[in-house]
Design an enzyme around this catalytic site. Structure first.
Site, PDB file in Angstrom:
ATOM      1  CB  THR A  36      -0.729   0.038   1.053  1.00 20.14           C
ATOM      2  OG1 THR A  36      -0.186   0.320   2.462  1.00 20.14           O
ATOM      3  CG2 THR A  36      -1.877  -1.696   1.027  1.00 20.14           C
ATOM      4  CB  CYS A  40       0.019   1.375  10.761  1.00 20.52           C
ATOM      5  SG  CYS A  40      -1.125   2.225   9.519  1.00 20.52           S
ATOM      6  CB  CYS A  44      -2.733   1.199  13.092  1.00 19.03           C
ATOM      7  SG  CYS A  44      -3.997   1.840  11.621  1.00 19.03           S
ATOM      8  NE  ARG A  47      -7.962  -5.464   5.020  1.00 22.12           N
ATOM      9  CZ  ARG A  47      -8.185  -6.024   3.510  1.00 22.12           C
ATOM     10  NH1 ARG A  47      -7.840  -7.208   3.245  1.00 22.12           N
ATOM     11  NH2 ARG A  47      -7.782  -5.168   2.610  1.00 22.12           N
ATOM     12  NE  ARG A  69       1.294   7.846  -0.343  1.00 22.45           N
ATOM     13  CZ  ARG A  69      -0.051   7.179  -0.691  1.00 22.45           C
ATOM     14  NH1 ARG A  69      -1.028   7.622   0.306  1.00 22.45           N
ATOM     15  NH2 ARG A  69      -0.410   6.158  -1.636  1.00 22.45           N
ATOM     16  CB  CYS A  71      -1.591   5.203   7.900  1.00 26.17           C
ATOM     17  SG  CYS A  71      -3.287   4.930   8.539  1.00 26.17           S
ATOM     18  CB  CYS A  74      -2.742   5.032  13.053  1.00 23.71           C
ATOM     19  SG  CYS A  74      -1.329   5.193  12.276  1.00 23.71           S
TER      20      CYS A  74
HETATM   21 ZN   LIG Z   1      -2.304   3.635  10.456  1.00 19.15          ZN
END
Ligand SMILES: [Zn+2]
Length: 373
Positions: A36, A40, A44, A47, A69, A71, A74
């Site tokens: 992705t 995080c 967080c 998933r 990048r 999230c 969170c």
């Molecule tokens: Zn996150």
């Protein structure tokens, strides 16, 4: 060799913290997910990734430096753990479980904030106030009950309302009309509409006494009105009515000069009368935060509404936006640089984006994106 073993042990401990969503990991590490491109905190709520896609970093800065990048859920780049994000998530779960039970004072007390401060924090992250959110949750339940074919009164009680007065008041706000009118496709509603030329062809605007409810682009007034009729099959449509005529110039100006601050930048922005599920309303609220000249991907938008795995549902919510340009769903594109879809035609999406890029030439990143698209 000893060093490698202790590295492995540390990675294993971190992976266990991620799997357990242990929020206050002692060394403040973050984890990044190769598939992705997002990183995080271990706590967080998103998933859980697969182990082979995960990389650990000691700090958020290191993850950014490696090209990941943060999230939006969170907020791993926002100093220490984000207790506000957790408080908002908790409040949302309580409202979803029972929109009637908690009051603002309760929710604020649980978050350890004053009611006014809590309301601002909630609104900033969810796009709706706690009260509007509870209302939207109730309206979702009512709509679901109505769509299963229950009688209006049964549906009201099935949706968890204690009585009909509250339900009717909420329904008028959440569904944009009374529950019985919703059931009957807008029966009893008067919807004004008016058309004009704009730089994208013809534009139709429609409004109820509560505000703007539709903006659509097309080539032909007959087809535009037929679409409106399909959306509100039982409403009384009033051509050239005053509510629509009042907002038409604002919409035409918005299409001609989006850089002037959008709908909320208008001198006196007319109210919106949008009818959507709680999820759609959140997506539309988030869309209105994308400035002219900028774009987001569907995945970024999904992360921004706190449901990073709901990319497809977010794309559907963009596609069901009832007010073209006013809620700028044209500013969402595919992550591979493709335009994605547009209910009113890809040529119009391209023209809207090009117009905004032209008005915002300084933004070189965007220019590069537009050339590639
Ligand atoms: Zn996150």
């Amino acid at each position: 060799m000893a060093a490698a073993a202790s590295q492995d042990a540390r990675a294993e401990a971190r992976w266990q913290a991620v799997q357990a969503r242990r929020p206050a990991a002692d060394d403040g590490f973050v984890y990044a997910v190769a598939t992705t491109g997002i990183f995080c905190r271990p706590g967080c709520a998103s998933r859980r990734p697969r182990r082979e896609h995960v990389r650990f970093f000691d700090t958020a800065e290191a993850a950014v430096a490696a090209g990941f990048r943060p999230c939006r859920r969170c907020r791993p780049d926002h100093g220490a753990a984000d207790p506000q994000a957790e408080a908002v998530a908790r409040a949302r779960r309580r409202l979803e479980a029972d929109p009637d039970e908690p009051c603002l004072a309760d929710l604020a007390a649980e978050a350890g904030l004053s009611p006014g401060h809590f309301r601002r924090v909630f609104q900033a992250r969810v796009g709706l106030s706690p009260k509007q959110y509870a209302k939207a949750v109730r309206a979702d339940r009512l709509r679901a009950a109505l769509e299963t074919g229950a009688t209006v009164t049964d549906a009201i009680f099935d949706a968890g309302y204690g009585g009909t007065a509250r339900a009717h008041a909420d329904a008028a706000a959440g569904l944009g009309m009374t529950a019985s009118a919703y059931r009957k496709g807008g029966a009893g509603e008067v919807i004004d509409h008016a058309q004009a030329d704009c730089r994208l062809g013809r534009v139709l605007v429609a409004a109820t006494p509560r505000g703007l409810c539709a903006v659509a682009f097309g080539d032909d007034d007959g087809a535009l009105v037929a679409d409106l009729r399909a959306r509100f099959p039982r409403a009384t449509l009033q051509a050239g009515g005053p509510a629509a005529r009042a907002v038409l110039p604002t919409v035409v100006r918005l299409v001609a000069a989006p850089e002037e601050g959008g709908w909320d930048g208008a001198p006196d922005p007319p109210p919106l009368d949008l009818r959507g599920t709680a999820f759609q309303m959140r997506v539309w609220a988030e869309l209105r935060r994308i400035p002219p000249g900028q774009t987001r991907t569907y995945a970024e938008l999904a992360a921004a509404v706190g449901q990073p795995s709901a990319t497809r549902a977010v794309a559907n919510a963009c596609g069901s936006n009832p007010v073209a340009a006013v809620v700028p769903c044209h500013r969402v594109v595919r992550s591979d640089g493709g335009l994605g879809g547009y209910r009113w035609g890809l040529a119009r999406k391209r023209a809207l984006l090009d117009g905004e890029a032209e008005a915002d030439r300084d933004d070189e990143d965007w220019e590069a994106g537009a050339d590639r698209g």
